[in-house]
Enzyme design. Structure first.
Site, mmCIF file in Angstrom:
data_model
loop_
_atom_site.group_PDB
_atom_site.id
_atom_site.type_symbol
_atom_site.label_atom_id
_atom_site.label_comp_id
_atom_site.label_asym_id
_atom_site.label_seq_id
_atom_site.Cartn_x
_atom_site.Cartn_y
_atom_site.Cartn_z
ATOM 1 N N LYS A 1 0.761 -1.387 0.078
ATOM 2 C CA LYS A 1 -0.049 -0.064 0.020
ATOM 3 C C LYS A 1 0.919 1.312 -0.121
ATOM 4 C CE LYS A 1 -3.925 0.098 2.530
ATOM 5 N NZ LYS A 1 -4.875 0.205 3.595
ATOM 6 N N ASP B 1 -7.715 4.042 4.418
ATOM 7 C CA ASP B 1 -8.418 2.857 4.925
ATOM 8 C C ASP B 1 -9.048 2.395 3.678
ATOM 9 O OD1 ASP B 1 -8.325 1.062 7.180
ATOM 10 O OD2 ASP B 1 -10.729 1.491 6.860
ATOM 11 N N TYR C 1 -6.806 -8.436 -2.176
ATOM 12 C CA TYR C 1 -7.644 -9.143 -2.883
ATOM 13 C C TYR C 1 -7.697 -8.907 -4.323
ATOM 14 C CZ TYR C 1 -9.857 -9.414 1.983
ATOM 15 O OH TYR C 1 -10.117 -9.911 3.183
ATOM 16 N N HIS D 1 -9.861 2.292 -7.042
ATOM 17 C CA HIS D 1 -10.589 2.960 -5.931
ATOM 18 C C HIS D 1 -9.325 4.156 -5.365
ATOM 19 C CE1 HIS D 1 -8.716 -0.661 -4.636
ATOM 20 N NE2 HIS D 1 -8.807 -0.382 -3.284
#
Length: 201
Positions: free
Chosen positions: A16, A71, A161, A187
């Site tokens: 991330k 998040d 995922y 996203h």
């Protein structure tokens, strides 16, 4: 508003961290909580936005430096929105997303979902990014990408995922898409686009 040229990318997830750094301009100085020996705060929020704010505020207050925190998670409709804000927790203490992915298929099996032709498991990835300034000012931005769960794990790109999520309009999972292609539609990119002007002079 002053352009942001130095920032903490508030995550201990290396993948991330890399992805958020890729979204930020090259000339922005990017700091990691790990290199600053900062632990992660407890995520006690009930939404992606609340948890994003908790992390951003924590790292910013600890360092007196502007922080960006994410998040994010996967929402699967047929599983009543699970794993949702618990997406990373499904990966267990070792953060092993093979465990999390196996749990997705296990939960689908529990509700006796059959992969019949034409049937699909609708899902979406959600990311909330929060920018937090040491003086308490903050901006949050949310990005969503719709899609479905693939019948099997495919691809080794991305993380989390990504190998089981097929974005709408595509036949490949995020795990099969090249990084540049994924960044156009995912996203986190959508969330960042809304705040990107704060980094450009």
């Amino acid at each position: 508003m002053k352009i942001i040229n130095k920032i903490i990318v508030g995550t201990h997830n290396n993948e991330k961290f890399k992805e958020i750094c890729d979204l930020l301009p090259k000339n922005t100085i990017k700091l990691s909580p790990q290199t600053l020996n900062l632990p992660s705060p407890r995520e006690t929020g009930n939404t992606f936005e609340e948890n994003s704010k908790i992390k951003a505020k924590y790292f910013s207050k600890k360092t007196n430096i502007i922080t960006i925190s994410d998040d994010s998670g996967l929402i699967i409709d047929i599983l009543s929105g699970a794993p949702g804000i618990y997406s990373s927790r499904w990966a267990g203490s070792t953060n092993d997303f093979n465990i999390a992915i196996a749990k997705v298929y296990s939960e689908l099996k529990k509700i006796k979902f059959k992969w019949n032709k034409g049937k699909k498991v609708t899902a979406r990835f959600v990311s909330c990014l929060t920018l937090y300034w040491p003086d308490g000012k903050l901006i949050s931005s949310t990005g969503i990408v719709e899609g479905k769960i693939s019948e099997a794990k495919k691809g080794s790109n991305g993380f989390g995922y990504d190998p089981i999520f097929i974005p709408s309009g595509y036949k490949k999972t995020f795990g099969e898409l090249e990084k540049k292609e994924k960044y156009k539609i995912d996203h986190r990119s959508k969330a960042f686009l809304k705040i990107s002007k704060l980094f450009i002079g």
